[in-house]
Structure formats: C-alpha cells, structure tokens
Design a protein around this motif. Structure first.
Motif, mmCIF file in Angstrom:
data_model
loop_
_atom_site.group_PDB
_atom_site.id
_atom_site.type_symbol
_atom_site.label_atom_id
_atom_site.label_comp_id
_atom_site.label_asym_id
_atom_site.label_seq_id
_atom_site.Cartn_x
_atom_site.Cartn_y
_atom_site.Cartn_z
ATOM 1 N N VAL A 84 31.095 39.786 34.964
ATOM 2 C CA VAL A 84 31.756 38.495 35.175
ATOM 3 C C VAL A 84 31.596 37.670 33.904
ATOM 4 N N VAL A 85 32.707 37.334 33.266
ATOM 5 C CA VAL A 85 32.678 36.465 32.084
ATOM 6 C C VAL A 85 32.577 35.033 32.595
ATOM 7 N N ALA A 86 31.426 34.436 32.438
ATOM 8 C CA ALA A 86 31.160 33.130 33.038
ATOM 9 C C ALA A 86 31.981 32.033 32.372
ATOM 10 N N THR A 87 32.365 31.070 33.183
ATOM 11 C CA THR A 87 33.049 29.889 32.663
ATOM 12 C C THR A 87 32.001 28.924 32.119
ATOM 13 N N GLY A 88 32.455 27.790 31.603
ATOM 14 C CA GLY A 88 31.538 26.833 31.003
ATOM 15 C C GLY A 88 30.512 26.290 31.969
ATOM 16 N N GLU A 89 30.849 26.259 33.268
ATOM 17 C CA GLU A 89 29.908 25.745 34.265
ATOM 18 C C GLU A 89 28.831 26.756 34.634
ATOM 19 N N GLY A 90 29.012 28.017 34.248
ATOM 20 C CA GLY A 90 27.997 29.028 34.523
ATOM 21 C C GLY A 90 28.081 29.671 35.881
ATOM 22 N N GLU A 91 29.178 29.494 36.618
ATOM 23 C CA GLU A 91 29.388 30.120 37.933
ATOM 24 C C GLU A 91 28.294 29.774 38.947
ATOM 25 N N PRO A 92 27.987 28.503 39.186
ATOM 26 C CA PRO A 92 26.914 28.172 40.132
ATOM 27 C C PRO A 92 27.215 28.609 41.561
ATOM 28 N N ALA A 93 28.478 28.515 42.000
ATOM 29 C CA ALA A 93 28.804 28.918 43.372
ATOM 30 C C ALA A 93 28.569 30.414 43.561
ATOM 31 N N LEU A 94 28.932 31.196 42.551
ATOM 32 C CA LEU A 94 28.756 32.640 42.643
ATOM 33 C C LEU A 94 27.277 33.010 42.642
ATOM 34 N N THR A 95 26.513 32.427 41.752
ATOM 35 C CA THR A 95 25.088 32.765 41.689
ATOM 36 C C THR A 95 24.352 32.309 42.944
ATOM 37 N N ASP A 96 24.752 31.163 43.505
ATOM 38 C CA ASP A 96 24.140 30.712 44.762
ATOM 39 C C ASP A 96 24.456 31.688 45.893
ATOM 40 N N GLY A 97 25.715 32.172 45.914
ATOM 41 C CA GLY A 97 26.097 33.133 46.944
ATOM 42 C C GLY A 97 25.333 34.436 46.824
ATOM 43 N N LEU A 98 25.138 34.909 45.597
ATOM 44 C CA LEU A 98 24.370 36.137 45.394
ATOM 45 C C LEU A 98 22.918 35.933 45.824
ATOM 46 N N ALA A 99 22.381 34.758 45.551
ATOM 47 C CA ALA A 99 21.000 34.484 45.963
ATOM 48 C C ALA A 99 20.873 34.478 47.483
ATOM 49 N N ARG A 100 21.869 33.930 48.162
ATOM 50 C CA ARG A 100 21.818 33.916 49.631
ATOM 51 C C ARG A 100 21.919 35.331 50.196
ATOM 52 N N LEU A 101 22.785 36.132 49.621
ATOM 53 C CA LEU A 101 22.895 37.515 50.087
ATOM 54 C C LEU A 101 21.586 38.272 49.873
ATOM 55 N N ALA A 102 21.002 38.086 48.687
ATOM 56 C CA ALA A 102 19.752 38.783 48.394
ATOM 57 C C ALA A 102 18.642 38.328 49.329
ATOM 58 N N GLY A 103 18.649 37.039 49.667
ATOM 59 C CA GLY A 103 17.604 36.513 50.541
ATOM 60 C C GLY A 103 17.775 36.880 51.996
ATOM 61 N N SER A 104 18.967 37.298 52.367
ATOM 62 C CA SER A 104 19.198 37.624 53.772
ATOM 63 C C SER A 104 18.484 38.904 54.203
ATOM 64 N N GLY A 105 18.271 39.812 53.244
ATOM 65 C CA GLY A 105 17.616 41.075 53.576
ATOM 66 C C GLY A 105 18.524 42.059 54.275
ATOM 67 N N ARG A 106 19.795 41.709 54.487
ATOM 68 C CA ARG A 106 20.713 42.582 55.218
ATOM 69 C C ARG A 106 21.633 43.375 54.295
ATOM 70 N N VAL A 107 21.585 43.030 52.996
ATOM 71 C CA VAL A 107 22.493 43.671 52.048
ATOM 72 C C VAL A 107 21.676 44.319 50.947
ATOM 73 N N ARG A 108 22.015 45.557 50.640
ATOM 74 C CA ARG A 108 21.378 46.205 49.506
ATOM 75 C C ARG A 108 22.074 45.728 48.253
ATOM 76 N N MET A 109 21.381 44.912 47.479
ATOM 77 C CA MET A 109 22.005 44.235 46.353
ATOM 78 C C MET A 109 22.101 45.132 45.130
ATOM 79 N N PRO A 110 23.173 44.951 44.379
ATOM 80 C CA PRO A 110 23.256 45.637 43.088
ATOM 81 C C PRO A 110 22.202 45.055 42.137
ATOM 82 N N GLU A 111 21.985 45.752 41.063
ATOM 83 C CA GLU A 111 21.130 45.213 40.011
ATOM 84 C C GLU A 111 21.830 43.999 39.407
ATOM 85 N N LEU A 112 21.110 42.889 39.278
ATOM 86 C CA LEU A 112 21.677 41.653 38.739
ATOM 87 C C LEU A 112 21.133 41.408 37.336
ATOM 88 N N GLU A 113 22.035 41.094 36.396
ATOM 89 C CA GLU A 113 21.599 40.857 35.019
ATOM 90 C C GLU A 113 22.345 39.666 34.435
#
Length: 331
Positions: A84-113
């Motif tokens: 994902v080529v981030a925009t100037g804002e840094g994609e806060p909505a996307l990163t927050d969503g990934l954090a929620r998915l990772a915290g749910s424990g119900r989804v096997r998350m990809p490696e995040l970098e």
C-alpha cells in the motif's frame, strides 16, 4: 479442508510504504523498489499521489483503491504480498482496522511491515516553511501587501527577543524565537522574488551564505590549517577583507544599531586592524559611555549585554520595592 501447510494457510504480507513529500518523487530506497517489484498487488488510495507516475514509468502496476483491512487480509491469502503506497495522512483508518483485526484473535493476520521508502534529510522541514510562506504570500490579505521596508521593524524586534531568550536560558523560548527570526529571512526572500528588476529567492540567499561559509573556512573545506579559535578568526578576517576590498575598517558597520554595540564594534575593528586611534574627548555623558564601551570591548566584555544584565537587576529591584508597598509620586 485447508491444513496448516497448504498454500491457502500461508498468511502473506502487507507492506505499508511511506514516502516523504520533501524528497523528489521516484527517489526511493532500494528495499522499497524490491518490495514494489516483488508485490502481487500495489494499491494507492490517492490517484494524484506524486509517486505514481514514476512507479508506473518503472513498470509497477498500481491500482487506485481504498481497501479495508479485511480486503487487504483477503488479498494476501495464499502467501501473496500487497503493498500500500501510503497517502500523506499515513492511512490511519487502514492501520486502525488492521489493529482491530489483529486484536480480535479470529483472523490469522498477514505479516505487517512499515517500510519507509524515503527519508527526510536534516533541514527538510525548511521546505515546508518555504511552501507555507508561498501560500501565505499569495492568499493572506496582510502578508500579500508587505514590503521589505514595512517588515524591517519586525526583524529588529525578533532579533532582540532572540537575544532575550538566550540570556534568559529558556530553551523553549529560544526555539520559538529562532523560528521567528527564520521567518523574517523566508518572508523577505519571498517578497524579493517579486522584484521586477533584481529578483532573488530563498535558494539564492542560502546559496550565497553557503558559498561565503565555504570560502571563509579554508581550514575546513580547503588545505589551510587552524588549530585555535584565533587561527580561525585570522582566516575569517583575511578572506573577508579580500572579498570586501574596503577602504576603511568602518565600512559595513551599521550605524543604526544601539550605541554601546556600535561603539564596541568600531573598537573591535580598530583593535583588529592594529590602528592607534585616540578616543575623542568631549564633555557630556556620551563621551563617558564611549570610553566605557571601548574599555569593555578591550576586556572581552560585550557592553550591550553587560548593561542589559545590570538593567535586569535594576528591574528586579524596582519590582521588589513595588512589592513592599512603597508609595510613588502618584500617591
């Protein structure tokens, strides 16, 4: 049934690629280019992102899209990589969503970098200041009408406030006042761009001082040597004299500066040049102050700073007297 070793079970990789708008588009790090070329999917929410023309020119297929966190996880299924080529804002909505998915424990998350593709060099924020000043000059009703002459008084005020912050030892105030002084330089440079006869820009100003510093430091950028501060001063004075070709040591001394500072500067020029100039004699406090300022300079004391320090003590004494309730002339 999917088992742990099947391709569908491999979680894949999500790379959030960040860039600095202060670095020319297309100048990316080698790890960034490697990630882009190896990606199965490259996404960017901003179709006008300055990097996109350069990525496409390099053969990178970029899809304009604003994926959700779940969309990205799904895109990485089977071991695939999404950048994902981030925009100037840094994609806060996307990163927050990934954090929620990772915290749910119900989804096997990809490696995040998080992969910074370009970095700010020291001084990069000066580019922001130039851009902000340009917009203010164009759009602000007050700033757009200012002239060098109208701003001159602010330059003097800001310089005094900087000196006061230095003498007070307040680091936060010092940083702020340095910014105010820097603003004066950028503001005047922006006004100068509009001069119809002799325009120049902040780049010309910076280029001039860079050339001057290099020329006056042959012990740093050339083959001369300097082991003491006195050696450095000797280099500086010699190269300065060669540049200016002055017929008098008084040339270049601004007469509009405070009297004590003016006297000390003249005395410094006389002493450095090895001249024997008798002090003028006359009646009145002016000649007494002249002699005191010359004596202070000879002793290595800044008479202006010394008087300010004494004045602050005097101010404190005034406040102490006021606090004691001593009556004044108006009582």
């Amino acid at each position: 049934m999917v088992n742990a070793t099947s391709p569908e079970a491999v979680p894949g990789r999500i790379v959030l690629l960040t860039t600095s708008h202060r670095v020319a588009p297309g100048l990316l790090s080698w790890p960034a280019w490697q990630a882009l070329r190896a990606a199965d999917t490259v996404l960017c929410a901003d179709g006008a992102h300055p990097q996109l023309p350069y990525l496409r020119e390099a053969g990178i297929a970029v899809t304009e899209a604003s994926p959700t966190a779940q969309d990205l996880v799904d895109a990485c299924a089977g071991g695939r990589t999404a950048v994902v080529v981030a925009t100037g804002e840094g994609e806060p909505a996307l990163t927050d969503g990934l954090a929620r998915l990772a915290g749910s424990g119900r989804v096997r998350m990809p490696e995040l970098e998080l992969l910074p593709a370009s970095y700010d060099l020291p001084g990069a924020r000066l580019l922001d200041l130039v851009q902000v000043m340009d917009r203010i000059r164009l759009e602000c009703p007050w700033s757009s009408r200012q002239t060098h002459e109208g701003l001159a008084k602010y330059g003097i005020e800001e310089a005094y406030e900087l000196v006061e912050a230095i003498e007070a030892g307040d680091r936060d105030e010092l940083r702020e006042e340095l910014g105010d002084v820097l603003l004066q330089v950028v503001f005047h440079s922006r006004i100068a761009e509009e001069d119809p006869d002799a325009p120049f820009s902040v780049d010309d100003v910076a280029g001039g001082i860079v050339a001057k510093l290099i020329h006056r430091h042959p012990h740093v950028f050339g083959e001369e040597t300097a082991e003491t501060p006195e050696d450095v001063k000797e280099h500086w004075l010699r190269t300065k004299a060669e540049e200016k070709r002055r017929s008098s040591v008084t040339e270049g001394v601004p007469l509009g500066q405070p009297g004590l500072a003016l006297t000390a500067k003249l005395a410094s020029r006389v002493r450095t040049a090895g001249l024997d100039v008798p002090l003028p004699q006359g009646d009145g406090i002016g000649y007494e102050l002249l002699a005191l300022a010359v004596r202070a300079e000879a002793d290595g004391v800044d008479p202006e700073a010394a008087l300010r320090a004494a004045a602050r003590v005097y101010r404190d004494a005034i406040r102490q007297t006021e606090g004691q309730g001593t009556g004044g002339a108006g009582d």
